[in-house]
Scaffold this active site. Sequence first.
Site, mmCIF file in Angstrom:
data_model
loop_
_atom_site.group_PDB
_atom_site.id
_atom_site.type_symbol
_atom_site.label_atom_id
_atom_site.label_comp_id
_atom_site.label_asym_id
_atom_site.label_seq_id
_atom_site.Cartn_x
_atom_site.Cartn_y
_atom_site.Cartn_z
ATOM 1 C CE LYS A 39 -3.678 -1.916 3.000
ATOM 2 N NZ LYS A 39 -4.862 -1.731 2.135
ATOM 3 N NE ARG A 91 -10.851 -10.135 -1.802
ATOM 4 C CZ ARG A 91 -11.189 -9.231 -2.715
ATOM 5 N NH1 ARG A 91 -11.524 -9.606 -3.937
ATOM 6 N NH2 ARG A 91 -11.208 -7.951 -2.407
#
Length: 469
Positions: free
Chosen positions: A250, A324
Amino acid sequence: MFAIRLTELSDKSATWAVPVGPDGPPRLGELDAEVRALIEQTSDAGKAGALTVLPRPVNRPSRVLLVGASTGSESDWRAAGAAAIRAASGDEILEVHLPEGVSGAAVRGLAEGLWLGGYRYRDAPRAARSGEVRLIAANPSAYEESLALARVTAAATWLARDLTNTPSSVKNPEWFAGQIVAAAADKPGLTAKVRSGDELTRFGGLLAVGGGSVSPPRFVELSWQPAGATTHVVLVGKGITFDTGGISIKPRDGMKLMKKDMGGAAAVVAATLGAAELGLPIRVTALTPLAENAVSGSAFRPGDVITHYDGTTSENLNSDAEGRLVLADALAYASEQLAPDLVVNLATLTGANAVALGKRTAALYSPDDDLAAALTAAGEEAGERMWRLPLADDYADNLASDIADRVSAPAGPGSVMAALFLRDFFGDTRWAHLDMSAPSWAEADDQDLTKGATGWGARTLIRYLSQLP
């Protein structure tokens, strides 16, 4: 948490808070004329959460706080409570004068607002509240149950906020697992099992995501199983204790708040503890896959294929779509090992949630209309808004992989694609997914929210679980 008590005895040396609802303020004897005159001069005095101060420097009480309760809904009373506690100094006695005949739901909302608006992170340098809070009512005993429910809900939310606000220099998977075990230890009927090391062999998503960190992953199963329970609800919460994005790293601005990436795990743990505190007659299991998504030579890579708990495989396309992967293992474990009647998973899963719905609303996905409606209603009552989005089957083809059963982060609408990915792992069980990345954090104090972690989801889950047969 600071104490709130019900009483019919008033003290003019306290600061008074006076809710202004659809029927105006309560009767206040000699103060009636002053308060009502001020309301007439103030156009927004009754707006939910509005604050108007009546200073009385040579009188007692020396200050009266008019707090708006607007339509008189539970949510509006919650906003009034938050406004009152913020306006009171930390060491003074605050009296909130209730109108005669006010509903139990209103008192619950008011008390929740007082506690939630007065939250302080347990390790913050700001002093916690030390002054007493009194709810003045003509019949205090009529509201004892409402206050007790508010206390449990607020305590769960405080815990979820504390866990989420804790810096990741402290909060690694081992620490978080230890907090869950400690919280369950003194509550009869609660058990907590922590899996680590070789016990995680089948949890391929969790091992992949946590493989780049010096702090190994954990999988915690917190269970409330009262005698005679016939309904079993499994709550699954994403527990990434810090998210660098991994190899798909990120940028700085996207990383600085990633201590909050375990907000879903905090909420399901807090809600399960709340269910035990209330003695709810249903079985509740909270599953928290805990990992730190770090960058190192052992971190998983884009292009890797991961084998999940149920034996299916995922081609990883983006190591910053890690949530996920750990949820998939937990959902598959729940389906195979726990035989739940329904599963609800919460996750700070996608930035697309905020783009679509803003900062105060979670995205809800479920193929079950009744479950979606019940969760939405519980969230509305609790003051945690959500909006149902479609599990659009025409996007499902985007999940196809040439080398695995699916890809982890396909092209398409981000929040919807994440939900479609998760849908493959829970079998035929009733299921709902809440993408609560945006409402998990508040940039500033806002009604019942305080700056920082919001504890989003704990309140909704307690409301929902309390309404199950």
